[in-house]
Design a protein around this motif. Structure first.
Motif, PDB file in Angstrom:
ATOM      1  N   SER A  57       0.825  -1.217   0.000  1.00  8.43           N
ATOM      2  CA  SER A  57       0.000   0.000   0.000  1.00  8.43           C
ATOM      3  C   SER A  57       0.858   1.267   0.000  1.00  8.43           C
ATOM      4  CB  SER A  57      -0.942   0.001   1.203  1.00  8.43           C
ATOM      5  OG  SER A  57      -0.208  -0.061   2.418  1.00  8.43           O
ATOM      6  N   ARG A  58       1.977   1.271   0.702  1.00 14.98           N
ATOM      7  CA  ARG A  58       2.822   2.470   0.726  1.00 14.98           C
ATOM      8  C   ARG A  58       3.449   2.736  -0.633  1.00 14.98           C
ATOM      9  NH1 ARG A  58       6.122   2.728   6.498  1.00 14.98           N
ATOM     10  NH2 ARG A  58       4.270   2.725   7.844  1.00 14.98           N
ATOM     11  N   LYS A  78      -0.751   6.486  -2.401  1.00  9.71           N
ATOM     12  CA  LYS A  78      -0.114   7.632  -1.761  1.00  9.71           C
ATOM     13  C   LYS A  78      -0.630   8.929  -2.368  1.00  9.71           C
ATOM     14  CE  LYS A  78       3.941   6.829  -4.706  1.00  9.71           C
ATOM     15  NZ  LYS A  78       5.397   6.567  -4.733  1.00  9.71           N
ATOM     16  N   MET A  79      -0.722   9.924  -1.512  1.00 12.44           N
ATOM     17  CA  MET A  79      -1.133  11.256  -1.937  1.00 12.44           C
ATOM     18  C   MET A  79       0.004  11.913  -2.710  1.00 12.44           C
ATOM     19  SD  MET A  79      -4.267  12.084  -0.834  1.00 12.44           S
ATOM     20  CE  MET A  79      -4.295  13.877  -0.641  1.00 12.44           C
ATOM     21  N   ASN A 104       2.865  14.215  -3.230  1.00 18.18           N
ATOM     22  CA  ASN A 104       3.677  14.805  -2.163  1.00 18.18           C
ATOM     23  C   ASN A 104       4.764  15.751  -2.666  1.00 18.18           C
ATOM     24  OD1 ASN A 104       5.365  12.955  -3.326  1.00 18.18           O
ATOM     25  ND2 ASN A 104       5.445  11.577  -1.572  1.00 18.18           N
ATOM     26  N   HIS A 110      -5.576   7.554  -1.100  1.00 15.28           N
ATOM     27  CA  HIS A 110      -5.524   7.424   0.363  1.00 15.28           C
ATOM     28  C   HIS A 110      -6.678   6.535   0.797  1.00 15.28           C
ATOM     29  CE1 HIS A 110      -5.746   8.685   4.652  1.00 15.28           C
ATOM     30  NE2 HIS A 110      -4.463   8.946   4.504  1.00 15.28           N
ATOM     31  N   SER A 156      -7.684  11.410  10.946  1.00 16.55           N
ATOM     32  CA  SER A 156      -6.601  11.057  10.033  1.00 16.55           C
ATOM     33  C   SER A 156      -5.524  12.149  10.050  1.00 16.55           C
ATOM     34  CB  SER A 156      -7.146  10.884   8.616  1.00 16.55           C
ATOM     35  OG  SER A 156      -7.476  12.131   8.046  1.00 16.55           O
ATOM     36  N   LEU A 186      -4.567  13.819   7.573  1.00 16.88           N
ATOM     37  CA  LEU A 186      -4.768  14.739   6.457  1.00 16.88           C
ATOM     38  C   LEU A 186      -5.015  16.186   6.885  1.00 16.88           C
ATOM     39  CD1 LEU A 186      -6.927  12.420   4.190  1.00 16.88           C
ATOM     40  CD2 LEU A 186      -4.594  13.207   3.730  1.00 16.88           C
TER      41      LEU A 186
END
Length: 357
Positions: free
Chosen positions: A124-125, A129-130, A132, A198, A216, A218
């Protein structure tokens, strides 16, 4: 008693056969068919929701971690284990049915799903991911702007419920949502291309969408300027913030506010379509999961990872199945107060400039 009687009695005792032990059960290992070779490309994708190229890419990513150490008792290789897991994601059916299809015992099916799901979720990482950095942000915003002219959007956020069986215990009722069934409330953010940015999948069904978002990282990341001047779009179940814009809900709207709402709805609809595509590709999320909670959470994340892998591989599901509509609309609406509230500043500025009529 006469001697002849004693001798006959003794001989009768010797004639009695000792009790027989039950026959040893012969272990029978069925020959397994290879779905990868059995089905053509179309039939394979209908049954496993990924094409063969994407499957082999997945084998390359997690094959070493799932490959058996030995080949004793016709153990399953990495590709076969991934096929078992994908078959479960594609049906959400009982493990016995999957075992009958793959010629594998139910207990082994359960272990395989748990093992492979954990390995996929660990990606998942890498795949969820958003944006960045400035380059990624500049690549995300134009996609949303092209939908309805809404500027500076870096993602659309919403929640959906995934049905589960009752987890039992004293906290079981926390998982009963407002519609009366047990569920996990899953928050997701996607971009204009329906790519998952996300995901949070650990909250009980009774928890409100805004609570999940506020808990979260965020909000803090947006306030720290990690996403520049960008913001998210959410529905009326969220409170309006400088980093999270919601529709205008006042009774009497002017032309500019109506234009803003139309653009907002059209742009935020991407996350609704994302949920529809995700649940159409992996019906286990639509039909419900009957696994332990720790495995259920990982299955949801794993499906999100696979969705993004398919997007990168141009492995589209719409060519085979129509997306389904996500029906989980939040009934709670935040009522807006004074229009001079600082939380409305960004939204008011957009209405007065970009959507002015």
């Amino acid at each position: 008693m006469m001697l002849s009687d004693l001798s006959s009695t003794s001989s009768d005792e010797h004639d009695v056969e000792p009790p027989r032990r039950p026959a040893r059960r012969i272990r029978f290992i069925r020959d397994r068919e290879n779905p990868f070779e059995l089905h053509d490309d179309v039939e394979f994708k209908k049954r496993f929701r990924l094409n063969k190229t994407t499957l082999m890419n997945l084998v390359h990513l997690i094959g070493d971690a799932t490959e058996p150490r030995t080949r004793r008792n016709k153990s399953l290789d990495a590709r076969a284990q991934i096929l078992v897991t994908l078959r479960f994601y594609a049906t959400g059916g009982f493990l016995e049915l999957i075992g009958d299809y793959m010629h594998i015992h139910k207990s082994n099916i359960c272990r395989i799903i748990r093992r492979v799901t954990s390995q996929i979720a660990r990606l998942s990482r890498q795949y969820i991911k958003m944006p960045n950095n400035n380059q990624e942000l500049m690549a995300t915003k134009p996609g949303f702007f092209q939908i309805a002219g809404f500027p500076r959007v870096v993602g659309a956020v919403d929640c959906t419920h995934v049905s589960i069986q009752s987890p039992g215990g004293p906290t079981a009722e926390l998982y009963r949502n407002r519609k009366g069934y047990f569920s996990i409330n899953v928050q997701a953010i996607c971009d204009s291309e329906l790519k998952l940015l996300h995901i949070i999948s650990r909250w009980p069904g009774s928890v409100h969408d805004s609570t999940i978002f506020n808990d979260s990282p965020l909000p803090v990341e947006f306030r720290m300027g990690r996403y520049g001047s960008g913001f998210l779009l959410g529905d009326s179940g969220y409170p309006c913030k400088p980093h999270l814009l919601t529709p205008v809900t006042v009774n009497q709207m002017n032309a500019s506010q109506e234009a803003y709402n139309r653009a907002h709805i059209a742009t935020r609809n991407t996350v609704e379509r994302f949920f529809g595509v995700l649940k159409r590709r992996f019906p286990c999320l639509k039909n419900g999961l009957r696994l332990k909670l720790v495995t259920t959470v990982k299955v949801i994340v794993a499906c999100g990872v696979l969705h993004n892998i398919c997007k990168e591989q141009n492995d589209e599901i719409e060519d085979y199945f129509e997306p389904i509509e996500d029906e989980e609309e939040d009934e709670f609406v935040f009522h807006e107060g004074n229009n001079n509230n600082p939380n409305y500043a960004v939204r008011n500025a957009l209405i007065a400039t970009v959507f002015a009529r």
